[in-house]
Enzyme design. Structure first.
Site, PDB file in Angstrom:
ATOM      1  N   LYS A 183     -13.307  -6.411  60.820  1.00 35.67           N
ATOM      2  CA  LYS A 183     -13.807  -5.967  59.514  1.00 35.67           C
ATOM      3  C   LYS A 183     -15.311  -5.686  59.602  1.00 35.67           C
ATOM      4  CE  LYS A 183     -13.625  -6.973  54.611  1.00 35.67           C
ATOM      5  NZ  LYS A 183     -13.536  -7.993  53.580  1.00 35.67           N
ATOM      6  N   ASN A 187     -17.277  -2.274  58.796  1.00 36.81           N
ATOM      7  CA  ASN A 187     -18.367  -2.340  57.818  1.00 36.81           C
ATOM      8  C   ASN A 187     -19.676  -1.830  58.405  1.00 36.81           C
ATOM      9  OD1 ASN A 187     -17.559  -3.308  55.263  1.00 36.81           O
ATOM     10  ND2 ASN A 187     -17.081  -5.261  56.183  1.00 36.81           N
TER      11      ASN A 187
HETATM   12  O1  KPL Z   1     -15.529  -2.832  52.831  1.00 38.27           O
HETATM   13  C1  KPL Z   1     -16.245  -1.890  52.599  1.00 38.27           C
HETATM   14  C2  KPL Z   1     -17.424  -2.106  51.750  1.00 38.27           C
HETATM   15  O2  KPL Z   1     -17.651  -1.330  50.826  1.00 38.27           O
HETATM   16  O3  KPL Z   1     -18.125  -3.091  52.005  1.00 38.27           O
HETATM   17  C3  KPL Z   1     -15.920  -0.538  53.160  1.00 38.27           C
HETATM   18  C4  KPL Z   1     -14.890  -0.677  54.257  1.00 38.27           C
HETATM   19  C5  KPL Z   1     -17.162   0.113  53.697  1.00 38.27           C
HETATM   20  C6  KPL Z   1     -15.273   0.330  52.125  1.00 38.27           C
HETATM   21  O4  KPL Z   1     -16.124   0.715  51.096  1.00 38.27           O
END
Ligand code: KPL
Length: 308
Positions: A183, A187
């Site tokens: 993740k 990100n």
């Molecule tokens: O998890 C996300 C976030 O906004 O922090 C993503 C994967 C970038 C999707 O917007």
């Protein structure tokens, strides 16, 4: 009835509180006072008003409370350790914690410093706040729960069953470290670029941003490989990470990513928890990380312009 304390009344904290409250005693802890009458809007657009036990840290310290069976820390990543510090004199040192942070900063640190069990979660539940008394559960997601050393499987299963009963789909996993890093990798490829350029996720598919995504993913893929983290599909290499990132960009094309929302609201971003561990690992393994450092430096400069 068992008692859950939820520290951090943000979107995930309040979604959790609304979901668990019909089944357990729930105490929501924050720095400032919030109304007890809280409204949840479900993904099906139903509205549910609920009385939640909202207390401030000051009230918590001055009043006697029943010991919690679980403490959920639902603050932003960089606030998690301080949040726990505030509870240290109030809860037993054996209290199980459930960490809900992004990135990979708070989890290993708290895991090392806390003497009780520390569970980590990664969730795709979508939620946002609509003020002091409202949270919108924008979309159903899935939550994975485990601990970094796989020592607390039974406890993770208990939390999974409670969440599932509360209507939040969840699974116990024995690879939570991998999932947190996966993740984080996605990100790190999306959040800093959209925050710096002020664009929605979908724009990354177009020039000039797509080349910048490829450059950052190249560094991330090398770091993941050094840390033995594979993308979820199990394929190796930079192309597999890039395919995953493009998939998320497509699925979330219309999203304003969390880091862009932080920048627009002039809040501190989670760069330290997302880019920080990548840069630290790159340096540890002697890998290139100029692109990541550059993004981190630009975000730091941007934040310095509005944080006092
Ligand atoms: O998890 C996300 C976030 O906004 O922090 C993503 C994967 C970038 C999707 O917007």
């Amino acid at each position: 009835m068992i008692t859950h304390w939820i520290i951090g009344p943000g979107a995930i904290g309040r979604l959790l509180a609304h979901s668990l409250a019909p089944l357990a005693e729930v105490v929501v802890i924050g720095r400032r006072a919030l109304p007890a009458q809280q409204l949840l809007t479900t993904p099906e657009s139903e509205q549910r008003a609920q009385h939640l036990n909202m207390v401030t840290l000051a009230e918590l310290a001055s009043e006697a409370h029943e010991q919690p069976a679980f403490v959920h820390i639902t603050t932003k990543a960089m606030a998690a350790e301080a949040a726990l510090e505030n509870l240290k004199n109030v809860i037993a040192p054996t209290t199980p914690l459930v960490l809900w942070q992004n990135g990979f900063l708070a989890q290993p640190r708290i895991n090392q410093s806390w003497s009780g069990p520390v569970l980590c979660s990664t969730t795709t539940e979508g939620a946002y706040l609509t003020g002091n008394d409202g949270v919108v559960h924008a979309g159903h997601g899935h939550t994975y729960i485990g601990d970094l050393k796989n020592q607390h499987g039974a406890l993770a299963e208990t939390v999974v069953q409670m969440l599932t009963q509360a209507g939040l789909a969840a699974t116990k996993v024995d690879d939570i470290r991998n999932r947190l890093w996966q993740k984080l990798a996605v990100n790190a490829a999306i959040n800093p670029l959209v925050a710096l350029h002020g664009v929605r996720n979908g724009a990354l598919g177009n020039a000039p941003y797509s080349g910048q995504v490829a450059a950052v993913v190249k560094e991330i893929a090398a770091i993941m490989s050094a840390e033995s983290i594979l993308p979820p599909a199990g394929e190796h290499g930079v192309d597999a990470w890039l395919a995953l990132v493009w998939q998320v960009v497509e699925n979330t094309a219309n999203n304003k990513a969390s880091m862009l929302q932080d920048v627009e609201a002039k809040r501190a971003t989670e760069r330290g928890a997302i880019l920080g561990p990548l840069i630290e690992n790159a340096q540890h393994h002697g890998l290139a990380c100029e692109v990541l450092q550059n993004l981190n430096g630009k975000l730091a400069a941007l934040e310095a312009g509005y944080l006092h």
